[in-house]
Motif scaffolding. Sequence first.
Motif, PDB file in Angstrom:
ATOM      1  N   HIS A  18     -36.740  51.030  31.855  1.00  0.00           N
ATOM      2  CA  HIS A  18     -38.063  50.607  32.308  1.00  0.00           C
ATOM      3  C   HIS A  18     -38.880  50.294  31.066  1.00  0.00           C
ATOM      4  O   HIS A  18     -39.146  51.171  30.251  1.00  0.00           O
ATOM      5  CB  HIS A  18     -38.739  51.703  33.141  1.00  0.00           C
ATOM      6  CG  HIS A  18     -40.112  51.320  33.575  1.00  0.00           C
ATOM      7  ND1 HIS A  18     -40.337  50.387  34.555  1.00  0.00           N
ATOM      8  CD2 HIS A  18     -41.337  51.714  33.126  1.00  0.00           C
ATOM      9  CE1 HIS A  18     -41.641  50.220  34.710  1.00  0.00           C
ATOM     10  NE2 HIS A  18     -42.270  51.017  33.844  1.00  0.00           N
ATOM     11  N   LEU A  24     -36.422  39.396  24.810  1.00  0.00           N
ATOM     12  CA  LEU A  24     -37.597  39.126  25.637  1.00  0.00           C
ATOM     13  C   LEU A  24     -38.612  38.388  24.782  1.00  0.00           C
ATOM     14  O   LEU A  24     -39.025  38.884  23.730  1.00  0.00           O
ATOM     15  CB  LEU A  24     -38.169  40.467  26.131  1.00  0.00           C
ATOM     16  CG  LEU A  24     -39.441  40.403  26.973  1.00  0.00           C
ATOM     17  CD1 LEU A  24     -39.219  39.628  28.269  1.00  0.00           C
ATOM     18  CD2 LEU A  24     -39.935  41.824  27.279  1.00  0.00           C
ATOM     19  N   LEU A  33     -47.144  44.307  30.733  1.00  0.00           N
ATOM     20  CA  LEU A  33     -45.913  43.774  31.321  1.00  0.00           C
ATOM     21  C   LEU A  33     -44.956  44.939  31.545  1.00  0.00           C
ATOM     22  O   LEU A  33     -44.627  45.671  30.618  1.00  0.00           O
ATOM     23  CB  LEU A  33     -45.286  42.735  30.385  1.00  0.00           C
ATOM     24  CG  LEU A  33     -43.917  42.179  30.768  1.00  0.00           C
ATOM     25  CD1 LEU A  33     -43.952  41.502  32.143  1.00  0.00           C
ATOM     26  CD2 LEU A  33     -43.418  41.186  29.722  1.00  0.00           C
ATOM     27  N   GLN A  34     -44.532  45.099  32.809  1.00  0.00           N
ATOM     28  CA  GLN A  34     -43.558  46.152  33.114  1.00  0.00           C
ATOM     29  C   GLN A  34     -42.322  45.507  33.699  1.00  0.00           C
ATOM     30  O   GLN A  34     -42.407  44.733  34.644  1.00  0.00           O
ATOM     31  CB  GLN A  34     -44.152  47.127  34.121  1.00  0.00           C
ATOM     32  CG  GLN A  34     -45.372  47.847  33.573  1.00  0.00           C
ATOM     33  CD  GLN A  34     -45.728  49.019  34.451  1.00  0.00           C
ATOM     34  OE1 GLN A  34     -45.071  50.047  34.426  1.00  0.00           O
ATOM     35  NE2 GLN A  34     -46.749  48.838  35.256  1.00  0.00           N
ATOM     36  N   LEU A  35     -41.175  45.833  33.130  1.00  0.00           N
ATOM     37  CA  LEU A  35     -39.926  45.224  33.601  1.00  0.00           C
ATOM     38  C   LEU A  35     -38.876  46.303  33.788  1.00  0.00           C
ATOM     39  O   LEU A  35     -38.749  47.208  32.953  1.00  0.00           O
ATOM     40  CB  LEU A  35     -39.391  44.228  32.568  1.00  0.00           C
ATOM     41  CG  LEU A  35     -40.144  42.915  32.336  1.00  0.00           C
ATOM     42  CD1 LEU A  35     -39.502  42.158  31.183  1.00  0.00           C
ATOM     43  CD2 LEU A  35     -40.141  42.069  33.611  1.00  0.00           C
ATOM     44  N   ASP A  36     -38.116  46.187  34.864  1.00  0.00           N
ATOM     45  CA  ASP A  36     -36.962  47.064  35.049  1.00  0.00           C
ATOM     46  C   ASP A  36     -35.712  46.261  34.750  1.00  0.00           C
ATOM     47  O   ASP A  36     -35.464  45.230  35.381  1.00  0.00           O
ATOM     48  CB  ASP A  36     -36.936  47.608  36.482  1.00  0.00           C
ATOM     49  CG  ASP A  36     -38.013  48.660  36.659  1.00  0.00           C
ATOM     50  OD1 ASP A  36     -37.973  49.656  35.900  1.00  0.00           O
ATOM     51  OD2 ASP A  36     -38.919  48.465  37.506  1.00  0.00           O
ATOM     52  N   LEU A  37     -34.959  46.718  33.782  1.00  0.00           N
ATOM     53  CA  LEU A  37     -33.791  45.959  33.329  1.00  0.00           C
ATOM     54  C   LEU A  37     -32.545  46.817  33.415  1.00  0.00           C
ATOM     55  O   LEU A  37     -32.614  48.040  33.268  1.00  0.00           O
ATOM     56  CB  LEU A  37     -33.977  45.536  31.863  1.00  0.00           C
ATOM     57  CG  LEU A  37     -35.234  44.746  31.493  1.00  0.00           C
ATOM     58  CD1 LEU A  37     -35.320  44.590  29.979  1.00  0.00           C
ATOM     59  CD2 LEU A  37     -35.211  43.382  32.176  1.00  0.00           C
TER      60      LEU A  37
END
Length: 598
Positions: free
Chosen positions: A420, A495, A481-485
């Motif tokens: 996360h 990114l 910016l929140q990203l689940d990878l």
Amino acid sequence: MTSIQIDAAGPSKPFKRFWRASGFSPGELLLTPEMRATLAIVSGAPGHGVEFLRPHFMLELVRASRHGQRITYDWTLLDKAMDTMVEFGFRPFFEIMGNPSGVFTCFTEKDDILLWRDFVTALVERFVSRYGAEEVKKWYFETWNEPDLPWWQHGERGFLNYYDACVAGIDAVDPGLRIGGPGTARTMSDMFKAFIAHCDSGVSAVSGDGPPRLDFISIHEKGVQQHLEELTPDSLGICQREMLAVEHIRQHHPRLAHVPIVNNECDPQVGWRDTHSWNATSYVAALMARIIDQHQKLMVDDAGVDYELLANDNGFIGTWGHRTQLAYFGSKVYTKAQHEFVTDQSALGTEPVESRFSMVKKPSQAVMDMMGLLGEERLAYSPVGDRLGVIPTRHSDGRIAILLYNSVDRIRASGEEAVHLDLALPPGQYSYALHALSGDLAFGAWESMGAPAEPSDEQLARLRVLGEPLAMGGGRADGRLQLDLILELPSVHLLLIAPKSGAPTRPEVRFAEECRGLNGHRQVILGWAPAEGFARYSLAKATSPAGPFTPVSSHILAHVAQVDVPDDGCTIVITAESLDGQRSQETWQALPISSIKR
Ligand code: 8U8
């Protein structure tokens, strides 16, 4: 689940992008169309992602004739090889290595030492007059490669004399040019210690004055010994062994403690010629990122080393399993390179027989393309454990580039890590895009095709598309910016985040390198001016300027692409697209081959 917090609005530290270099051997490869094609492709790494090239044996390209103490030189072949590097925007990490027509015999004799000094002066004067003093100041000069191995034949004293002659020869042109060494192969070898001691407190064999100057200290440390088996590289061991050299200098030669450190052969494994199929997969890309990041953390951050340059010696020409940036498909077998190597000058410079070959980008180049986009400031981040690595960076204009890798020192390890990512951004509107290298990529596709020795044009075109980092999508962000990878093991993700800006600058074509593809058909390697901000590029082609256009490739990060072109020409459109979808285009006309033949 690993949670990673990055404050992209917060303070940063300077980030010296020290890995942007490659090497190969022998220098005479530069006279071949295969190496021109290699350089054309490698030159497309964004952000000068590969700036320095370090070929061995360049001086084998100088023809000399000696009558006693008089030597005359013919520089024609060397000029051509140097021009090839410079033409594609590279800077030489110039090894003063090779014996022009074999006329130098003994570096323990004063006569030869002084003649060598004069030769170096003539050589460097030539570079300055051809490329300009300001440009040559940006290069590096280095001594003979790995003088602690048998390809140096004049012993320890001979090597120290040789260095003195090189320094004196360069100083006679411009004492502001950078020179260093010793580029030794073995950890803490006697040759390394003798060289450092000489540069600390020795007497120059040429001037009779104190020690010669030393602008950088170069050594070679690789991940694991040469072996035909799949030995696992020990990434951490590279830094640990480099630190032995640093500690030795700090302890015994404090006067040299602040001289910048270089590892210009920092490869996962010794043995460019051995075939290990992991060289073709994202394992090697993740490992390269990990090794670079370890250098930043352990040597720069923790030990305060002025780390100048790290190079992977992977500019050779070879196949999937070789330690090369590109997979070569063609009929030539490249074996010449090391101690058995002496250039047959009579065979050089003759008109090349038309070569047929094709190149496919491998993960070691794709990761250099990705890393080239990293900025010159490094941001702080929360700890991430051992296998995951994060290199969060910012450019001076506010763009953010974050590299994430998942890598362990085990060739066959697999798995994945859920991440996360939570990024605080300065106020404003942002667009982002994610690119990834994971799995077996083009090599996997080639295997699925039945591992053809001679892929068809269509197959090669497909492999070239798969050689580029995969576009994983993107979007918009505002303040946070929140990203689940999911980060596969092994993998590298990049990114890119950019504030709103104008349309990208036009991708003006800079070169079009013509070659005959493997199947006898025409190919053009097209290089264009990179856009100023972050951009991804797409290519499309059509037989007539009015279309219809067929896509060739899309979302590529590099500013170079290989395109199949019919002999009677075609139209190619290059589109540069910013992260928020603004575009600019360039149209390029491939002329009929009959009109461009020399
Ligand atoms: C450590 C070591 C032992 C040895 O016997 O030979 C070596 C040869 C060793 C280290 C490096 C070496 O050659 C260099 O490394 C080569 C490679 O294939 O890894 C090439 O990349 C280089 O051109 C060469 O300088």
